[in-house]
Design an enzyme around this catalytic site. Structure first.
Site, PDB file in Angstrom:
ATOM      1  N   ILE A 181      -4.748  -4.918 -18.775  1.00  0.00           N
ATOM      2  CA  ILE A 181      -6.038  -4.315 -18.425  1.00  0.00           C
ATOM      3  C   ILE A 181      -6.014  -3.654 -17.053  1.00  0.00           C
ATOM      4  O   ILE A 181      -7.033  -3.173 -16.563  1.00  0.00           O
ATOM      5  CB  ILE A 181      -7.167  -5.368 -18.462  1.00  0.00           C
ATOM      6  CG1 ILE A 181      -6.857  -6.545 -17.539  1.00  0.00           C
ATOM      7  CG2 ILE A 181      -7.419  -5.827 -19.886  1.00  0.00           C
ATOM      8  CD1 ILE A 181      -7.983  -7.554 -17.440  1.00  0.00           C
ATOM      9  N   GLY A 182      -4.849  -3.623 -16.406  1.00  0.00           N
ATOM     10  CA  GLY A 182      -4.762  -2.969 -15.098  1.00  0.00           C
ATOM     11  C   GLY A 182      -3.399  -3.178 -14.483  1.00  0.00           C
ATOM     12  O   GLY A 182      -2.632  -4.042 -14.871  1.00  0.00           O
ATOM     13  N   ASP A 211      -7.305  -6.243   2.687  1.00  0.00           N
ATOM     14  CA  ASP A 211      -7.356  -5.138   1.729  1.00  0.00           C
ATOM     15  C   ASP A 211      -8.707  -5.111   1.023  1.00  0.00           C
ATOM     16  O   ASP A 211      -8.784  -5.010  -0.197  1.00  0.00           O
ATOM     17  CB  ASP A 211      -6.218  -5.266   0.716  1.00  0.00           C
ATOM     18  CG  ASP A 211      -5.977  -3.962  -0.050  1.00  0.00           C
ATOM     19  OD1 ASP A 211      -6.549  -2.930   0.359  1.00  0.00           O
ATOM     20  OD2 ASP A 211      -5.218  -3.977  -1.041  1.00  0.00           O
ATOM     21  N   LYS A 244      -2.223 -12.242 -13.658  1.00  0.00           N
ATOM     22  CA  LYS A 244      -1.494 -11.203 -12.925  1.00  0.00           C
ATOM     23  C   LYS A 244      -0.015 -11.571 -12.878  1.00  0.00           C
ATOM     24  O   LYS A 244       0.368 -12.559 -12.264  1.00  0.00           O
ATOM     25  CB  LYS A 244      -2.035 -11.025 -11.518  1.00  0.00           C
ATOM     26  CG  LYS A 244      -1.296  -9.905 -10.751  1.00  0.00           C
ATOM     27  CD  LYS A 244      -2.016  -9.469  -9.498  1.00  0.00           C
ATOM     28  CE  LYS A 244      -1.797 -10.402  -8.355  1.00  0.00           C
ATOM     29  NZ  LYS A 244      -2.354  -9.874  -7.097  1.00  0.00           N
ATOM     30  N   VAL A 268      -2.018  -6.779 -14.698  1.00  0.00           N
ATOM     31  CA  VAL A 268      -3.029  -7.782 -15.017  1.00  0.00           C
ATOM     32  C   VAL A 268      -3.278  -7.764 -16.523  1.00  0.00           C
ATOM     33  O   VAL A 268      -3.462  -6.693 -17.116  1.00  0.00           O
ATOM     34  CB  VAL A 268      -4.340  -7.521 -14.251  1.00  0.00           C
ATOM     35  CG1 VAL A 268      -5.361  -8.590 -14.593  1.00  0.00           C
ATOM     36  CG2 VAL A 268      -4.074  -7.502 -12.754  1.00  0.00           C
ATOM     37  N   GLY A 274      -1.324  -2.786 -10.472  1.00  0.00           N
ATOM     38  CA  GLY A 274      -1.354  -2.510  -9.041  1.00  0.00           C
ATOM     39  C   GLY A 274       0.042  -2.435  -8.477  1.00  0.00           C
ATOM     40  O   GLY A 274       1.041  -2.404  -9.209  1.00  0.00           O
ATOM     41  N   GLY A 275       0.110  -2.423  -7.151  1.00  0.00           N
ATOM     42  CA  GLY A 275       1.390  -2.289  -6.487  1.00  0.00           C
ATOM     43  C   GLY A 275       2.307  -3.468  -6.709  1.00  0.00           C
ATOM     44  O   GLY A 275       3.532  -3.335  -6.708  1.00  0.00           O
ATOM     45  N   TYR A 276       1.728  -4.674  -6.917  1.00  0.00           N
ATOM     46  CA  TYR A 276       2.554  -5.871  -7.016  1.00  0.00           C
ATOM     47  C   TYR A 276       2.717  -6.376  -8.451  1.00  0.00           C
ATOM     48  O   TYR A 276       3.586  -7.196  -8.705  1.00  0.00           O
ATOM     49  CB  TYR A 276       1.959  -6.992  -6.170  1.00  0.00           C
ATOM     50  CG  TYR A 276       1.980  -6.690  -4.697  1.00  0.00           C
ATOM     51  CD1 TYR A 276       3.175  -6.503  -4.033  1.00  0.00           C
ATOM     52  CD2 TYR A 276       0.799  -6.569  -3.973  1.00  0.00           C
ATOM     53  CE1 TYR A 276       3.212  -6.216  -2.686  1.00  0.00           C
ATOM     54  CE2 TYR A 276       0.822  -6.285  -2.617  1.00  0.00           C
ATOM     55  CZ  TYR A 276       2.029  -6.113  -1.984  1.00  0.00           C
ATOM     56  OH  TYR A 276       2.059  -5.825  -0.641  1.00  0.00           O
TER      57      TYR A 276
END
Length: 943
Positions: A656-657, A778, A678, A664, A659-661
């Site tokens: 569902i998503g 962040d 995650k 998810v 990111g940089g790391y």
């Protein structure tokens, strides 16, 4: 024209290529403007140029290779821009260059070896970029170099031995990289070195004894590496040293007594190593020592009595060692001491009344020792004390009533002792108290009514005592109680008050193992923030309130309760008294007794077979594998395999998503719950990317219990993969909602103000209620999630930093572009004010419906026409009608506080505690009509 200076203006647009026509130009200063676009290639035709300064702009693109034609250049300043790409190797042609500043850009790739041609170079700054590769050995040619700044990049490989040729070097900073290998012994040749920063790398091996040659050294920082071996005694030669940071390594052996020779030493940090032996008494000779941190080692023996002489001490950390001895007479009167932590050692004896004379103390932590005797009433004289922790000792007697004088106290932990008697009514005078833990003692009597005056209480734990009577105080007065109310394992009687519903922010409620009677008030179903409730083993009757927390709570041991919770009968199946209780009981006994007997025999056979028949190796391996999986606050049992099954081994369909790391995933668990997982990315060699991010997130979120922070249910550090498990937040991140017209229109002004308030409250909690404080680093609209009720939850703590009191808290630049505080562009020190700035940007974004961008700088620049004439109604999200009445006042207040948070100078920003408090009080009314309010008026409003 030979000299052109247009600095400190608001020039915009790109640098024109026609600048090439100024062929006689020797000096060109265009710094501190808003120039954008690339540096023109034609700049290379200005061959008479000696000084070129274009710093502090927003220039983009790469550094043109034609800059190598400017062979007369003496100074080249391109720092603090958005330049990207590699550093051109042609820069090696600038053999007259004395100063080269390229720091604070986005330059990538290796440092060209041709840099070694610049033999006149005195100052070289390339920090705060994303440079990769190794440090070229040709740097050893720059024998005139005085300062070398390469920190905060991605440089790898060893420190070249040729660094030892730079005998004029005074300031060497190569921290915050991924350098490996040992520290070369040739570094001992840098006898003019004053500052050496090697921290936050992966340097290994011993500290070279040659470091003792650097007798001019003032600051030495090698923390956050994997250095091994003993601390060389030659460090005692550095008699000018003021700061020595060696913490977070694998250093072993004893602390050399020669450290006592460093008469100017003000800060000594050796925590989180493997140091053994006793603390040298010579450290007591350091008369200027203000900060000492030796925590989390294996130090033993007694604390030297020479510490009585260290009157300059302000912060003192020895927790997490094996120190012994009677601490009654170790410390004298320390007039400047503000923070002391001796927790988790083996210190014995009684507490000295002399502690009451340390008037500057704000934090005193002696938990987890063998301290006996009574708490001296003189502790009540510490009027600045904010944190007081004597938990897990062997203290006896009554709690001194004099502690009621500690008006600055926000946390008191006396749990896990043998304190007796009544809780003094003077506790009610602690008007700033937020956390009170007196659990696991022998307190008797009733709960004092005066506790209702502690209006700021967030957490109250009086469990495991001998308290009796009813809950007397007006519970609704404690509206700030939002974390825990635990009165379990006492002898409390009476009914549960319906007023409990007014604790609308409470997350944990535990009244179990008492003698409470009556029914559970149905009004408690309004306690929507509850995540855990335990009312087991009382005398409660009736049905449960209709609330999710009550359906998942614990209520065993209440024979008269019914409902949908585990262990209870449904209310419609409760037995009805038909006038024949004896007969019914006899039938039940005849049925139950045989069943119990059979069950007992079955368990006996199973136990014997388990004892004599060990499990197979495969089963053992599976059990060990699952031990790597940690779960807390979980209803039921869950394992690594359950997560794999729920996501079909992290199939893309569940993603569902990203990111940089990591990515998810949405997972439906066998328990019926939905969670977000995650999973961290892997590198090509199979290693996990940025394990520090993983550890940061786990460490930060295990410290946080707040309704507006996403809850971490568990984590897995498995050889196959690493992942974290969170509560699933239905609506996703705020950025996506604001970018959609439909989503933005659903976010009316009330919801938007509530989002801003929620983030403010969570940041205030992290900065002022967590010990040590936590900085998120962040805060952005992508990291604020909204649930089904549009309530905000701060997420993604991968870059979070726990502000350790013994640390400089310097770190690499982290965060989302556009939200990062401006001071992080030129300093590496993280403070709470960094999150304050990000919050201000986020709050403006929520009100405007888009990122504020350049509006911030325009508003804060007094000469800006935009800032002087802009009205509030002109910056509001045009997709919503203008707010009216009280809602308009709240929007006005939110924008005012947001503007106060984005000042360039961090000292001018208010603390988050102040911001959160403003949202919790009555919203002021603005006298002017809403449509006439100018932004300049908002900036002048006192928040």
């Amino acid at each position: 024209m030979a000299d052109l200076r247009i600095s400190y203006n608001i020039l915009t647009g790109s640098i024109p290529s026609t600048i090439v026509n100024l062929t006689n130009l020797v000096t060109l200063y265009l710094n501190n403007n808003n120039l954008s676009g690339p540096i023109p290639e034609e700049i290379g035709f200005l061959k008479n140029m000696a000084d070129l300064e274009m710093s502090d702009n927003i220039l983009t693109g790469s550094i043109p290779s034609t800059v190598g034609n400017l062979t007369n250049l003496v100074t080249l300043y391109l720092h603090k821009n958005n330049l990207s790409g590699p550093i051109p190797e042609e820069i090696g042609n600038l053999t007259n260059l004395v100063t080269l500043y390229l720091y604070n850009n986005k330059l990538s790739g290796p440092i060209p070896k041709e840099i070694g041609n610049l033999k006149k170079m005195v100052e070289l700054g390339m920090s705060d970029n994303i440079l990769t590769g190794s440090i070229p050995s040709t740097l050893g040619n720059l024998t005139n170099l005085v300062t070398l700044y390469l920190y905060n990049n991605n440089l790898s490989g060893p420190i070249p031995e040729e660094i030892g040729y730079l005998k004029n070097m005074a300031d060497l900073q190569i921290s915050d990289n991924i350098l490996t290998g040992s520290i070369p012994s040739t570094i001992g040749n840098l006898t003019n070195l004053v500052t050496l920063y090697l921290y936050n790398n992966k340097l290994s091996g011993p500290i070279p004894k040659e470091i003792g040659n650097l007798k001019k050294m003032v600051e030495l920082d090698m923390c956050d590496n994997i250095l091994t071996g003993s601390i060389p005694s030659t460090l005692g030669n550095l008699t000018n040293l003021v700061t020595l940071y060696l913490f977070s390594n694998n250093l072993s052996g004893p602390i050399p007594k020669e450290i006592g020779n460093l008469k100017f030493l003000g800060e000594l940090y050796m925590s989180s190593n493997l140091l053994i032996g006793s603390i040298p008494s010579s450290l007591g000779d350091l008369k200027r020592l203000a900060n000492l941190s030796l925590f989390d080692n294996q130090l033993s023996g007694q604390i030297p009595k020479t510490w009585r002489n260290c009157t300059s001490l302000t912060r003192f950390f020895l927790q997490g060692n094996q120190l012994t001895g009677n601490m009654f007479d170790v410390f004298g009167v320390c007039p400047n001491l503000t923070y002391i932590d001796l927790s988790h050692n083996r210190l014995s004896g009684e507490l000295s009344p002399n502690w009451g004379k340390c008037k500057s103390l704000t934090s005193l932590k002696f938990s987890g020792n063998l301290i006996a005797g009574k708490i001296p009433p003189e502790f009540g004289q510490l009027i600045q004390l904010a944190l007081f922790d004597l938990s897990s000792n062997f203290l006896v007697g009554e709690i001194p009533k004099e502690l009621g004088s500690l008006k600055a106290l926000y946390k008191m932990s006396l749990n896990g002792n043998q304190l007796s008697g009544w809780i003094p009514s003077e506790m009610g005078k602690l008007s700033n108290l937020e956390i009170l833990d007196l659990s696991a003692n022998k307190q008797t009597g009733s709960i004092p009514e005066q506790l209702e005056d502690c209006l700021k209480l967030h957490s109250l734990n009086l469990s495991r005592n001998h308290l009796n009577g009813s809950i007397p105080f007006q519970i609704d007065n404690l509206a700030e109680l939002q974390i825990m109310l635990d009165l379990s394992f006492n002898m409390l009687t009476g009914e549960i008050s319906p007023q409990l519903q007014k604790l609308h922010m409470l997350e944990i409620l535990n009244l179990s193992h008492n003698k409470l009677s009556g029914s559970i008030p149905s009004s408690l179903e309004n306690m929507l923030s509850l995540t855990s409730i335990d009312l087991s083993y009382n005398n409660l009757v009736g049905s449960l309130p209709n609330n999710k927390a009550f359906q998942q709570g614990t209520f065993v041991g209440n024979k008269g309760l019914c409902g949908k919770a585990q262990g209870l009968q449904p209310c419609n199946s409760m037995p009805i008294n038909n006038g024949e209780p004896k007969k019914r009981h006899n039938v039940i006994i005849l049925i139950i007794l045989p069943l119990l007997s059979a069950l007992f025999l079955l368990l006996l056979v199973f136990g014997i077979s388990s004892f004599f028949c060990p499990r197979t190796r495969n089963a053992e391996g599976q059990r060990n594998e699952r031990n790597l999986f940690s779960i807390w606050n979980w209803d039921g049992c869950i394992s690594y395999e359950d997560i794999i099954d729920a996501t079909e081994d992290f199939d893309d369909r569940y993603c569902i998503g990203e990111g940089g790391y990591g990515r998810v995933y949405k997972a439906y668990l066998p328990t019926g719950q939905t969670v977000a997982v995650k999973k961290l990315h892997k590198l090509e060699d199979g290693e996990q990317i940025d394990q520090r991010s993983f550890r940061n997130e786990v460490r930060a979120l295990t410290e946080i219990r707040h309704r507006n922070v996403v809850k971490l249910y568990g984590f897995c550090s498995h050889r196959r993969c690493m992942f974290l498990i969170y509560e699933y937040i239905e609506r996703g991140n705020l950025a996506n909602i604001l970018s959609s017209d439909e989503g933005a229109m659903e976010l009316d002004w009330v919801k938007r103000v509530n989002i801003i308030k929620a983030v403010a409250h969570s940041l205030s909690y992290m900065q002022h209620d967590c010990d040590p404080p936590i900085v998120h680093r962040d805060i952005s609209s992508k990291n604020v999630l909204l649930d089904s009720e549009f309530e905000a939850h701060v997420s993604d703590f991968g870059t979070a930093r726990i502000l350790m009191p013994d640390s400089s808290n310097w770190t690499e630049l982290a965060g989302t572009r556009g939200y990062v505080a401006p001071e992080l562009a030129y300093t590496m020190r993280v403070t709470e004010k960094c999150d304050v700035y990000s919050f201000g940007v986020l709050a403006l974004e929520v009100i405007m419906g888009r990122h504020p961008g350049d509006i911030i700088s325009s508003l804060l620049t007094s000469s800006s026409e935009v800032g002087q004439n802009l009205r509030l109604k002109d910056v509001l999200d045009p997709r919503l009608p203008n707010p009216e009445d009280q809602v308009g006042n709240e929007v006005f207040l939110a924008v005012s506080m947001a503007l106060a948070c984005v000042y360039a100078n961090p000292q001018n920003r208010p603390p988050m505690q102040h911001i959160s408090g403003k949202f919790s009080t009555r919203t002021p009314s603005f006298p002017n009509p809403f449509h006439t309010i100018e932004m300049s008026q908002l900036m002048e409003f006192q928040v």
